[in-house]
Design a protein around this motif. Structure first.
Motif, PDB file in Angstrom:
ATOM      1  N   GLY A 154     -54.696  57.893 -39.024  1.00  0.00           N
ATOM      2  CA  GLY A 154     -55.698  58.368 -38.457  1.00  0.00           C
ATOM      3  C   GLY A 154     -55.474  58.248 -36.950  1.00  0.00           C
ATOM      4  N   LYS A 155     -56.877  58.381 -36.242  1.00  0.00           N
ATOM      5  CA  LYS A 155     -57.177  58.315 -34.906  1.00  0.00           C
ATOM      6  C   LYS A 155     -57.718  57.122 -34.495  1.00  0.00           C
ATOM      7  CE  LYS A 155     -57.504  61.365 -31.176  1.00  0.00           C
ATOM      8  NZ  LYS A 155     -57.864  63.009 -30.495  1.00  0.00           N
ATOM      9  N   TRP A 156     -57.244  56.316 -33.427  1.00  0.00           N
ATOM     10  CA  TRP A 156     -57.740  55.061 -33.152  1.00  0.00           C
ATOM     11  C   TRP A 156     -57.939  54.815 -31.657  1.00  0.00           C
ATOM     12  CZ3 TRP A 156     -59.536  52.414 -37.149  1.00  0.00           C
ATOM     13  CH2 TRP A 156     -58.973  52.716 -38.588  1.00  0.00           C
ATOM     14  N   GLN A 157     -59.031  54.339 -31.019  1.00  0.00           N
ATOM     15  CA  GLN A 157     -59.096  54.028 -29.757  1.00  0.00           C
ATOM     16  C   GLN A 157     -59.211  52.785 -29.580  1.00  0.00           C
ATOM     17  OE1 GLN A 157     -62.234  56.110 -27.610  1.00  0.00           O
ATOM     18  NE2 GLN A 157     -61.289  55.576 -25.765  1.00  0.00           N
TER      19      GLN A 157
ATOM     20  N   ILE B   1     -55.209  55.669 -26.792  1.00  0.00           N
ATOM     21  CA  ILE B   1     -55.623  56.283 -28.010  1.00  0.00           C
ATOM     22  C   ILE B   1     -54.229  56.582 -28.853  1.00  0.00           C
ATOM     23  CG2 ILE B   1     -56.310  58.374 -29.152  1.00  0.00           C
ATOM     24  CD1 ILE B   1     -58.319  58.651 -26.787  1.00  0.00           C
ATOM     25  N   LEU B   2     -54.181  56.160 -30.061  1.00  0.00           N
ATOM     26  CA  LEU B   2     -53.232  56.148 -31.000  1.00  0.00           C
ATOM     27  C   LEU B   2     -53.750  57.182 -32.064  1.00  0.00           C
ATOM     28  CD1 LEU B   2     -52.346  53.548 -29.482  1.00  0.00           C
ATOM     29  CD2 LEU B   2     -51.451  52.777 -31.528  1.00  0.00           C
ATOM     30  N   GLU B   3     -52.531  58.149 -32.510  1.00  0.00           N
ATOM     31  CA  GLU B   3     -52.854  59.177 -33.881  1.00  0.00           C
ATOM     32  C   GLU B   3     -51.686  58.855 -34.473  1.00  0.00           C
ATOM     33  OE1 GLU B   3     -54.371  63.586 -35.150  1.00  0.00           O
ATOM     34  OE2 GLU B   3     -53.951  62.992 -32.920  1.00  0.00           O
ATOM     35  N   PHE B   4     -51.932  58.259 -35.615  1.00  0.00           N
ATOM     36  CA  PHE B   4     -50.811  58.008 -36.641  1.00  0.00           C
ATOM     37  C   PHE B   4     -50.816  59.245 -37.568  1.00  0.00           C
ATOM     38  CE2 PHE B   4     -51.934  53.628 -35.341  1.00  0.00           C
ATOM     39  CZ  PHE B   4     -50.657  53.249 -35.104  1.00  0.00           C
ATOM     40  N   GLN B   5     -50.197  60.173 -37.529  1.00  0.00           N
ATOM     41  CA  GLN B   5     -50.088  61.510 -38.231  1.00  0.00           C
ATOM     42  C   GLN B   5     -49.486  61.080 -39.564  1.00  0.00           C
ATOM     43  OE1 GLN B   5     -48.542  64.421 -35.691  1.00  0.00           O
ATOM     44  NE2 GLN B   5     -50.090  63.790 -34.134  1.00  0.00           N
TER      45      GLN B   5
ATOM     46  N   ASP C 210     -62.800  51.166 -42.834  1.00  0.00           N
ATOM     47  CA  ASP C 210     -62.919  52.493 -42.345  1.00  0.00           C
ATOM     48  C   ASP C 210     -63.205  52.694 -40.698  1.00  0.00           C
ATOM     49  OD1 ASP C 210     -62.764  53.112 -44.954  1.00  0.00           O
ATOM     50  OD2 ASP C 210     -64.806  53.403 -45.213  1.00  0.00           O
ATOM     51  N   THR C 211     -63.339  51.654 -40.124  1.00  0.00           N
ATOM     52  CA  THR C 211     -63.817  51.846 -38.700  1.00  0.00           C
ATOM     53  C   THR C 211     -63.065  50.897 -37.605  1.00  0.00           C
ATOM     54  OG1 THR C 211     -65.478  50.287 -38.632  1.00  0.00           O
ATOM     55  CG2 THR C 211     -66.319  52.530 -39.187  1.00  0.00           C
ATOM     56  N   LYS C 212     -62.279  49.974 -38.321  1.00  0.00           N
ATOM     57  CA  LYS C 212     -61.537  49.278 -37.287  1.00  0.00           C
ATOM     58  C   LYS C 212     -60.117  48.787 -38.015  1.00  0.00           C
ATOM     59  CE  LYS C 212     -65.400  46.028 -36.430  1.00  0.00           C
ATOM     60  NZ  LYS C 212     -65.895  44.554 -36.506  1.00  0.00           N
ATOM     61  N   LEU C 213     -59.313  48.744 -36.949  1.00  0.00           N
ATOM     62  CA  LEU C 213     -57.868  48.361 -37.002  1.00  0.00           C
ATOM     63  C   LEU C 213     -57.383  47.495 -35.908  1.00  0.00           C
ATOM     64  CD1 LEU C 213     -55.067  49.196 -38.160  1.00  0.00           C
ATOM     65  CD2 LEU C 213     -54.835  50.814 -36.544  1.00  0.00           C
ATOM     66  N   THR C 214     -56.872  46.345 -36.569  1.00  0.00           N
ATOM     67  CA  THR C 214     -56.358  45.162 -35.595  1.00  0.00           C
ATOM     68  C   THR C 214     -54.770  45.214 -36.035  1.00  0.00           C
ATOM     69  OG1 THR C 214     -58.277  44.017 -35.524  1.00  0.00           O
ATOM     70  CG2 THR C 214     -56.568  43.050 -34.879  1.00  0.00           C
TER      71      THR C 214
ATOM     72  N   TYR D  46     -56.928  45.696 -30.767  1.00  0.00           N
ATOM     73  CA  TYR D  46     -58.085  46.166 -31.553  1.00  0.00           C
ATOM     74  C   TYR D  46     -58.258  47.370 -31.101  1.00  0.00           C
ATOM     75  CZ  TYR D  46     -58.230  40.810 -31.550  1.00  0.00           C
ATOM     76  OH  TYR D  46     -58.371  39.686 -31.810  1.00  0.00           O
ATOM     77  N   PHE D  47     -58.564  48.151 -32.186  1.00  0.00           N
ATOM     78  CA  PHE D  47     -59.047  49.679 -32.252  1.00  0.00           C
ATOM     79  C   PHE D  47     -60.098  49.902 -32.957  1.00  0.00           C
ATOM     80  CE2 PHE D  47     -54.327  49.434 -31.523  1.00  0.00           C
ATOM     81  CZ  PHE D  47     -54.111  50.227 -30.582  1.00  0.00           C
ATOM     82  N   VAL D  48     -60.909  51.168 -32.742  1.00  0.00           N
ATOM     83  CA  VAL D  48     -61.970  51.683 -33.517  1.00  0.00           C
ATOM     84  C   VAL D  48     -61.521  53.050 -33.689  1.00  0.00           C
ATOM     85  CG1 VAL D  48     -63.694  50.248 -32.697  1.00  0.00           C
ATOM     86  CG2 VAL D  48     -63.246  52.312 -31.501  1.00  0.00           C
ATOM     87  N   ALA D  49     -61.966  53.470 -35.055  1.00  0.00           N
ATOM     88  CA  ALA D  49     -61.698  54.969 -35.398  1.00  0.00           C
ATOM     89  C   ALA D  49     -62.335  55.908 -34.564  1.00  0.00           C
ATOM     90  CB  ALA D  49     -62.047  55.086 -36.881  1.00  0.00           C
ATOM     91  N   ILE D  50     -61.756  56.997 -34.409  1.00  0.00           N
ATOM     92  CA  ILE D  50     -62.661  57.973 -33.610  1.00  0.00           C
ATOM     93  C   ILE D  50     -62.160  59.334 -34.126  1.00  0.00           C
ATOM     94  CG2 ILE D  50     -62.467  56.954 -31.162  1.00  0.00           C
ATOM     95  CD1 ILE D  50     -60.161  58.608 -30.527  1.00  0.00           C
TER      96      ILE D  50
END
Length: 152
Positions: free
Chosen positions: A35-38, A64-68, A117-121, A148-152
């Protein structure tokens, strides 16, 4: 007596099936980071001989990270874009990239500390030579960082 043997056999089959299905569920429990994370926060510590020499908390971290799904990774930070690769095995995410974030080489093995669904650590701990942004000195030690990231 003849009726007890099939009952025991049936009980063994039921228990074996239950234990096997629980084991499979445990292996599949890790949620993918795809997904895409900020970024929202970066906490980093550098230890030399197990003594903290620098601690940093950056609440302006907004990479911003995008794990494809293909295993490709795109990283954007401060107007710079880089690419790399990622792979996940359970709660470990391996990132290969020549990108640095806050003077920390971004390649490494990360532990997924939280994934909703909304957070990635993500947490990483590795031996590295780090350039102190204040003095310019090269410091070799253990880098511990939590991203720490949130989904975008």
């Amino acid at each position: 007596m003849k009726l007890k043997i099939p009952a025991y056999l049936l009980l063994c089959v039921v228990l074996l099936t239950a234990l096997t299905s629980c084991h499979d569920d445990d292996n599949k429990g890790a949620r993918t980071v795809e997904g895409k994370w900020q970024g929202t926060l970066l906490e980093a510590k550098i230890l030399v001989l197990s003594i903290p020499v620098q601690t940093r908390k950056d609440d302006t971290f907004n990479a911003i990270l995008e794990f494809q799904g293909s295993g490709n990774l795109t990283v954007q930070d401060d107007g710079t874009t880089a690419s790399g690769r990622w792979e996940q095995n359970g709660e470990t995410v391996t990132i290969t990239s020549d990108f640095t974030i806050e003077n920390i080489n971004f390649s490494g093995n990360y532990t997924v500390k939280e994934r909703t669904d909304t957070k990635l650590t993500l947490y990483v701990e590795k031996e590295e030579t780090y350039k102190d942004p204040d003095t310019g000195a090269q410091i070799t030690g253990t880098v511990q960082a939590t991203f720490y990231f949130v989904a975008i």
